[in-house]
Design a protein around this motif. Structure first.
Motif, PDB file in Angstrom:
ATOM      1  N   GLY A 108       0.871  -1.195  -0.083  1.00  0.00           N
ATOM      2  CA  GLY A 108       0.144  -0.106   0.173  1.00  0.00           C
ATOM      3  C   GLY A 108       0.921   1.105  -0.003  1.00  0.00           C
ATOM      4  O   GLY A 108       0.264   2.466   0.149  1.00  0.00           O
ATOM      5  N   TYR A 109       1.953   1.334  -0.160  1.00  0.00           N
ATOM      6  CA  TYR A 109       2.912   2.397  -0.269  1.00  0.00           C
ATOM      7  C   TYR A 109       3.150   2.573  -2.044  1.00  0.00           C
ATOM      8  O   TYR A 109       3.174   1.828  -2.753  1.00  0.00           O
ATOM      9  CB  TYR A 109       4.341   2.101   0.341  1.00  0.00           C
ATOM     10  CG  TYR A 109       4.160   1.545   1.627  1.00  0.00           C
ATOM     11  CD1 TYR A 109       3.718   2.405   2.633  1.00  0.00           C
ATOM     12  CD2 TYR A 109       4.789   0.327   2.116  1.00  0.00           C
ATOM     13  CE1 TYR A 109       3.737   1.995   3.992  1.00  0.00           C
ATOM     14  CE2 TYR A 109       4.893   0.117   3.557  1.00  0.00           C
ATOM     15  CZ  TYR A 109       4.169   0.854   4.394  1.00  0.00           C
ATOM     16  OH  TYR A 109       4.301   0.310   5.712  1.00  0.00           O
ATOM     17  N   SER A 110       3.598   3.877  -1.937  1.00  0.00           N
ATOM     18  CA  SER A 110       3.833   4.406  -3.616  1.00  0.00           C
ATOM     19  C   SER A 110       5.660   4.297  -3.673  1.00  0.00           C
ATOM     20  O   SER A 110       6.247   4.457  -2.562  1.00  0.00           O
ATOM     21  CB  SER A 110       3.285   5.660  -3.888  1.00  0.00           C
ATOM     22  OG  SER A 110       4.161   6.589  -3.158  1.00  0.00           O
ATOM     23  N   VAL A 111       6.158   3.970  -4.774  1.00  0.00           N
ATOM     24  CA  VAL A 111       7.304   3.956  -4.962  1.00  0.00           C
ATOM     25  C   VAL A 111       7.825   5.578  -4.612  1.00  0.00           C
ATOM     26  O   VAL A 111       8.916   5.542  -3.986  1.00  0.00           O
ATOM     27  CB  VAL A 111       7.727   3.993  -6.318  1.00  0.00           C
ATOM     28  CG1 VAL A 111       9.307   3.936  -6.651  1.00  0.00           C
ATOM     29  CG2 VAL A 111       7.264   2.176  -6.727  1.00  0.00           C
ATOM     30  N   GLU A 112       7.256   6.534  -4.861  1.00  0.00           N
ATOM     31  CA  GLU A 112       7.669   7.791  -4.301  1.00  0.00           C
ATOM     32  C   GLU A 112       7.895   8.001  -2.935  1.00  0.00           C
ATOM     33  O   GLU A 112       8.599   8.633  -2.460  1.00  0.00           O
ATOM     34  CB  GLU A 112       6.473   8.923  -4.849  1.00  0.00           C
ATOM     35  CG  GLU A 112       6.369   8.943  -6.408  1.00  0.00           C
ATOM     36  CD  GLU A 112       5.560   7.834  -7.343  1.00  0.00           C
ATOM     37  OE1 GLU A 112       6.059   7.505  -8.455  1.00  0.00           O
ATOM     38  OE2 GLU A 112       4.879   7.116  -6.690  1.00  0.00           O
ATOM     39  N   GLU A 113       6.866   7.365  -2.155  1.00  0.00           N
ATOM     40  CA  GLU A 113       6.928   7.413  -0.709  1.00  0.00           C
ATOM     41  C   GLU A 113       8.272   6.651  -0.135  1.00  0.00           C
ATOM     42  O   GLU A 113       8.919   7.179   0.693  1.00  0.00           O
ATOM     43  CB  GLU A 113       5.666   6.525   0.076  1.00  0.00           C
ATOM     44  CG  GLU A 113       4.361   7.373  -0.075  1.00  0.00           C
ATOM     45  CD  GLU A 113       3.264   6.601   0.590  1.00  0.00           C
ATOM     46  OE1 GLU A 113       2.858   6.839   1.740  1.00  0.00           O
ATOM     47  OE2 GLU A 113       2.887   5.658  -0.302  1.00  0.00           O
ATOM     48  N   LEU A 114       8.616   5.647  -0.973  1.00  0.00           N
ATOM     49  CA  LEU A 114       9.875   4.873  -0.403  1.00  0.00           C
ATOM     50  C   LEU A 114      10.942   5.825  -0.765  1.00  0.00           C
ATOM     51  O   LEU A 114      11.787   5.941   0.120  1.00  0.00           O
ATOM     52  CB  LEU A 114      10.028   3.732  -1.468  1.00  0.00           C
ATOM     53  CG  LEU A 114      11.115   2.770  -1.188  1.00  0.00           C
ATOM     54  CD1 LEU A 114      11.660   2.492   0.024  1.00  0.00           C
ATOM     55  CD2 LEU A 114      11.235   1.862  -2.299  1.00  0.00           C
TER      56      LEU A 114
ATOM     57  N   ALA B 234      11.052   9.240  -0.943  1.00  0.00           N
ATOM     58  CA  ALA B 234      10.610  10.124   0.108  1.00  0.00           C
ATOM     59  C   ALA B 234      11.551   9.860   1.434  1.00  0.00           C
ATOM     60  O   ALA B 234      12.431  10.485   2.122  1.00  0.00           O
ATOM     61  CB  ALA B 234       9.412  10.609   0.206  1.00  0.00           C
ATOM     62  N   VAL B 235      11.104   8.673   1.781  1.00  0.00           N
ATOM     63  CA  VAL B 235      11.670   8.240   3.350  1.00  0.00           C
ATOM     64  C   VAL B 235      13.235   8.041   2.941  1.00  0.00           C
ATOM     65  O   VAL B 235      14.045   8.285   4.019  1.00  0.00           O
ATOM     66  CB  VAL B 235      10.987   6.974   3.634  1.00  0.00           C
ATOM     67  CG1 VAL B 235      11.569   6.252   4.719  1.00  0.00           C
ATOM     68  CG2 VAL B 235       9.420   7.102   3.819  1.00  0.00           C
TER      69      VAL B 235
ATOM     70  N   LYS C  29      14.749  11.464   3.317  1.00  0.00           N
ATOM     71  CA  LYS C  29      14.708  11.966   4.572  1.00  0.00           C
ATOM     72  C   LYS C  29      15.823  11.198   5.486  1.00  0.00           C
ATOM     73  O   LYS C  29      16.320  12.024   6.150  1.00  0.00           O
ATOM     74  CB  LYS C  29      13.337  11.573   5.276  1.00  0.00           C
ATOM     75  CG  LYS C  29      13.104  12.005   6.373  1.00  0.00           C
ATOM     76  CD  LYS C  29      11.663  11.904   6.969  1.00  0.00           C
ATOM     77  CE  LYS C  29      11.306  12.669   8.357  1.00  0.00           C
ATOM     78  NZ  LYS C  29      11.207  11.951   9.569  1.00  0.00           N
ATOM     79  N   LYS C  30      15.822  10.007   5.458  1.00  0.00           N
ATOM     80  CA  LYS C  30      16.650   9.349   6.331  1.00  0.00           C
ATOM     81  C   LYS C  30      18.294   9.736   5.930  1.00  0.00           C
ATOM     82  O   LYS C  30      19.036  10.037   6.662  1.00  0.00           O
ATOM     83  CB  LYS C  30      16.821   7.654   6.028  1.00  0.00           C
ATOM     84  CG  LYS C  30      15.517   7.000   6.918  1.00  0.00           C
ATOM     85  CD  LYS C  30      15.601   5.711   6.832  1.00  0.00           C
ATOM     86  CE  LYS C  30      16.349   5.240   8.066  1.00  0.00           C
ATOM     87  NZ  LYS C  30      16.288   3.914   8.313  1.00  0.00           N
ATOM     88  N   GLN C  31      18.576  10.095   4.679  1.00  0.00           N
ATOM     89  CA  GLN C  31      19.769  10.438   3.935  1.00  0.00           C
ATOM     90  C   GLN C  31      20.123  11.828   4.658  1.00  0.00           C
ATOM     91  O   GLN C  31      21.321  12.150   4.930  1.00  0.00           O
ATOM     92  CB  GLN C  31      19.906  10.274   2.484  1.00  0.00           C
ATOM     93  CG  GLN C  31      21.260  10.731   2.060  1.00  0.00           C
ATOM     94  CD  GLN C  31      21.432  10.807   0.448  1.00  0.00           C
ATOM     95  OE1 GLN C  31      20.418  10.783  -0.024  1.00  0.00           O
ATOM     96  NE2 GLN C  31      22.383  10.236   0.147  1.00  0.00           N
ATOM     97  N   ALA C  32      19.056  12.719   4.575  1.00  0.00           N
ATOM     98  CA  ALA C  32      19.377  13.874   4.955  1.00  0.00           C
ATOM     99  C   ALA C  32      19.685  13.949   6.736  1.00  0.00           C
ATOM    100  O   ALA C  32      20.292  14.700   7.043  1.00  0.00           O
ATOM    101  CB  ALA C  32      18.246  14.756   4.792  1.00  0.00           C
ATOM    102  N   GLU C  33      18.907  13.088   7.415  1.00  0.00           N
ATOM    103  CA  GLU C  33      18.996  13.148   8.739  1.00  0.00           C
ATOM    104  C   GLU C  33      20.337  12.585   9.144  1.00  0.00           C
ATOM    105  O   GLU C  33      20.933  12.852  10.250  1.00  0.00           O
ATOM    106  CB  GLU C  33      17.844  12.571   9.379  1.00  0.00           C
ATOM    107  CG  GLU C  33      16.598  13.379   9.115  1.00  0.00           C
ATOM    108  CD  GLU C  33      15.126  12.447   9.772  1.00  0.00           C
ATOM    109  OE1 GLU C  33      15.324  11.347  10.043  1.00  0.00           O
ATOM    110  OE2 GLU C  33      14.179  13.250   9.518  1.00  0.00           O
TER     111      GLU C  33
END
Length: 102
Positions: free
Chosen positions: A72-78, A80-81, A84-88
């Motif tokens: 139920g996730y989109s590839v775009e969500e993947l 984006a996560v 985000k992890k890379q930035a953090e």
């Protein structure tokens, strides 16, 4: 007769038929599909570990994208996560290897 019992790509039935091969396929329910996607990911990772070929990395990516969609996730969500992890926390470009912590 050779038994496979594994998830295959969507065009495999057509390819096998074009080659004159006869095979039996079934359609998995949601639970079975997720289970087999997880098994397929393990299979593809093992193939990459053995060969180190780009084609196997592409197979892993294909399976990961299918898992996202099935859950139920989109590839775009993947992506984006991941971003985000890379930035953090950063990526792996610096090749850092943690040896121990005091």
């Amino acid at each position: 007769m050779k038994v496979y019992n594994k998830l295959v790509r969507d065009r495999i039935p057509d390819i096998m038929a074009q080659n004159g091969e006869r095979a039996h396929f079934s359609v998995l329910n949601d639970e079975g599909y997720l289970r087999e996607l997880d098994r397929k990911l393990t299979e593809e990772m093992a193939e990459y570990q053995e060969s180190k070929e780009l084609e196997e990395l592409a197979d892993i990516l294909e399976v990961l994208e299918a898992i996202c969609t099935a859950r139920g996730y989109s590839v775009e969500e993947l992506h984006a996560v991941r971003e985000k992890k890379q930035a953090e926390r950063g990526g792996f470009e610096k090749r850092l290897f943690l040896e121990y912590k005091e």
